[in-house]
Design an enzyme around this catalytic site. Structure first.
Site, short mmCIF file in Angstrom:
data_model
loop_
_atom_site.label_atom_id
_atom_site.label_comp_id
_atom_site.label_asym_id
_atom_site.label_seq_id
_atom_site.Cartn_x
_atom_site.Cartn_y
_atom_site.Cartn_z
N GLY A 174 -32.90 13.04 -44.53
CA GLY A 174 -32.00 14.16 -44.25
C GLY A 174 -31.28 14.51 -45.53
CG HIS A 175 -32.95 14.99 -48.82
ND1 HIS A 175 -34.15 15.00 -49.47
CD2 HIS A 175 -32.64 13.68 -48.64
CE1 HIS A 175 -34.56 13.74 -49.64
NE2 HIS A 175 -33.66 12.94 -49.14
CD GLN A 195 -36.74 7.56 -46.37
OE1 GLN A 195 -37.76 7.43 -47.02
NE2 GLN A 195 -36.55 8.60 -45.57
CE LYS A 202 -32.53 10.14 -51.51
NZ LYS A 202 -31.56 9.36 -50.75
CG ASP A 246 -27.99 8.42 -45.76
OD1 ASP A 246 -28.66 9.44 -45.58
OD2 ASP A 246 -28.10 7.40 -45.06
P1 IMP Z 1 -37.73 4.50 -40.39
O1 IMP Z 1 -37.88 5.05 -41.76
O2 IMP Z 1 -37.39 5.55 -39.36
O3 IMP Z 1 -38.87 3.64 -39.98
O4 IMP Z 1 -36.43 3.54 -40.40
C1 IMP Z 1 -36.41 2.31 -41.13
C2 IMP Z 1 -35.04 2.07 -41.75
O5 IMP Z 1 -34.81 3.03 -42.77
C3 IMP Z 1 -33.86 2.21 -40.79
O6 IMP Z 1 -32.87 1.28 -41.18
C4 IMP Z 1 -33.37 3.62 -41.02
O7 IMP Z 1 -32.01 3.78 -40.69
C5 IMP Z 1 -33.59 3.73 -42.52
N1 IMP Z 1 -33.78 5.12 -42.97
C6 IMP Z 1 -34.90 5.86 -42.87
N2 IMP Z 1 -34.72 7.06 -43.43
C7 IMP Z 1 -33.47 7.08 -43.90
C8 IMP Z 1 -32.71 8.04 -44.64
O8 IMP Z 1 -33.17 9.14 -44.99
N3 IMP Z 1 -31.45 7.68 -44.97
C9 IMP Z 1 -30.94 6.47 -44.66
N4 IMP Z 1 -31.61 5.53 -44.00
C10 IMP Z 1 -32.87 5.83 -43.62
MG MG Z 2 -29.97 11.18 -45.90
#
Ligand code: IMP
Ligand code: MG
Length: 433
Positions: free
Chosen positions: A45-46, A231, A21, A18
């Site tokens: 989420g972009h 991420q 990007k 977040d």
């Molecule tokens: P997962 O990727 O759904 O398995 O989540 C694992 C961790 O990564 C959690 O803390 C999520 O909140 C975090 N996370 C996964 N994708 C994103 C993203 O796009 N932005 C921010 N945090 C993310």
């Molecule tokens: Mg995001």
């Protein structure tokens, strides 16, 4: 053309995701012939803009709204076909139809199916306080299948018999977990899931291809490739704050295993860094402000997860953490985002080091396995950034006053330049220094 001109670029998040990007990729995409996603899935989420319309992309690369760009979903991505179709339908409703010339999906992508999705959600629910705080999109269990060498790949979707064979053997184990351990009553039957996936396969077939050949072709024709990380480095499976990480290599390593890099390699790595820090989900966060200042940043920055809508935890920019991210991902320059949000704060700070509580020792860099509860973040107070300083930046690309102090402090600490500064949500609200 010299080798340097032909080299490719990687853009990664330097924090816990977040960082903004999507917006930077959306802005830069026109300079590249291809934009490639190489890891993660629709946990990302972009946010990008189609004219004035805000669009949140989860699986589609952020170059998808730029004419002439080939968008690639590399084999390192975990692909939820229904989510991708939904995303494409949303764009279609906005008058924007994505063609197979614009979108290339690797046959090697690992498919997220209902069993993986349900397992992710049920596990999290059953963990209580010990949960990871995942996005619930099935990312972890799907990567587990990949490593266990029993995953369903995008190319398998083209053959219903193959889908059935793979899911059948998976189902032997997954069924026991879902039914017996988690007492789940609404697990779809195998035949239903096979039929659903086969239908998705028919719809996605025109997009599934050998993306390595596509990328070679881009390079042969003199085009440059932009790899788009999802991420952030601190959520990297191996370099991040394990176990509170995502299940893929978000940084430099993931590009090579999940994206494929043609022979000219990558010589530019842009690290996107927000002017403060946020984190969704559980896990270490040394610069977290669990107070009014954190709440203010959350409110001013509209810090809610783009995928889950959860409130993001907020804190100051953390230079020891940024140094670590730069080191482990070979970052060569920074793009700073959301300076406009920081400029609305009456009180501004930056974490410049940590103090080890047990020894009093000063640490100037984060390290693998650091337990944030054993250190105290050392905050350097800064003068508030003014609206006038932002205006001079936007209109004349000039760094003045507190803004200049802030930018210089960052580059002096981390030893690489800040090359871009974003000061608002729009594509135009960005200066390239
Ligand atoms: P997962 O990727 O759904 O398995 O989540 C694992 C961790 O990564 C959690 O803390 C999520 O909140 C975090 N996370 C996964 N994708 C994103 C993203 O796009 N932005 C921010 N945090 C993310
Ligand atoms: Mg995001």
């Amino acid at each position: 053309m010299s080798q340097t001109q032909l080299s490719h670029t990687l853009l990664v998040g330097t924090q816990w995701g977040d960082e903004g990007k999507g917006k930077i990729v959306d802005r830069l995409a026109g300079d590249f012939k291809a934009v490639v996603r190489y890891q993660g899935g629709n946990n990302a989420g972009h946010t990008v803009y189609l004219g004035q319309q805000k669009v949140v992309l989860h699986l589609l690369p952020s170059g998808v709204l730029t004419a002439g760009v080939v968008n690639v979903i590399g084999h390192g991505v975990v692909l939820e076909p229904a989510a991708l179709m939904e995303e494409m339908d949303k764009l279609k409703a906005l008058g924007y139809t994505i063609t197979p010339a614009q979108l290339k999906i690797s046959g090697g992508c690992t498919i997220i199916h209902r069993y993986g999705l349900m397992l992710d959600q049920l596990r999290e629910q059953s963990q209580g306080q010990a949960k990871i705080g995942t996005t619930g999109k099935g990312i972890g269990p799907t990567y587990e299948d990949r490593v266990a060498r029993r995953a369903l790949k995008a190319r398998d979707l083209l053959d219903p018999k193959k889908i059935e064979k793979i899911l059948d053997s998976l189902w032997q184990e997954r069924g026991i977990l879902l039914h017996q351990l988690y007492q789940c009553r609404d697990v779809p039957r195998l035949s239903e899931e096979v039929a659903r996936l086969a239908k998705m396969g028919e719809q996605l077939a025109p997009f599934i291809t050998d993306t390595m050949d596509e990328l070679d072709l881009v390079q042969q024709q003199g085009g440059r490739i932009l790899y788009e990380g999802a991420q952030g480095v601190m959520l990297d499976l191996d370099y991040g704050t394990y176990p509170y990480v995502t299940s893929s290599n978000t940084g430099l390593g993931g590009v090579y295993t999940g994206g494929y890099v043609p022979s000219q390699g990558i010589n530019r790595v842009i690290g996107v860094v927000k002017a403060y820090t946020t984190r969704v989900g559980e896990g270490a966060f040394p610069s977290e402000l669990d107070n009014e200042l954190g709440a203010k940043l959350q409110e001013l920055g509209h810090e809610f997860g783009a995928t889950t809508g959860r409130k993001r935890r907020c804190g100051w920019l953390d230079l020891p953490q940024l140094k670590y991210a730069i080191k482990v991902s070979g970052i060569t320059e920074l793009a700073l985002t959301k300076i406009d949000v920081l400029a609305q704060m009456q009180q501004v700070g930056v974490v410049t080091s940590y103090k080890e509580l047990a020894t009093g020792k000063k640490l100037d860099r984060f390290y693998l396995g650091l337990d944030a509860s054993t250190v105290e973040a050392q905050v350097e107070p800064l003068a508030p950034i003014t609206a006038q300083e932002l205006e001079l930046l936007a209109k004349e690309k000039k760094l003045t006053g507190a803004l200049k102090v802030f930018i210089n402090l960052i580059s002096a600490h981390v030893n690489i330049p800040v090359k871009m500064i974003s000061f608002g949500p729009g594509k135009e609200d960005l200066v390239i220094l």
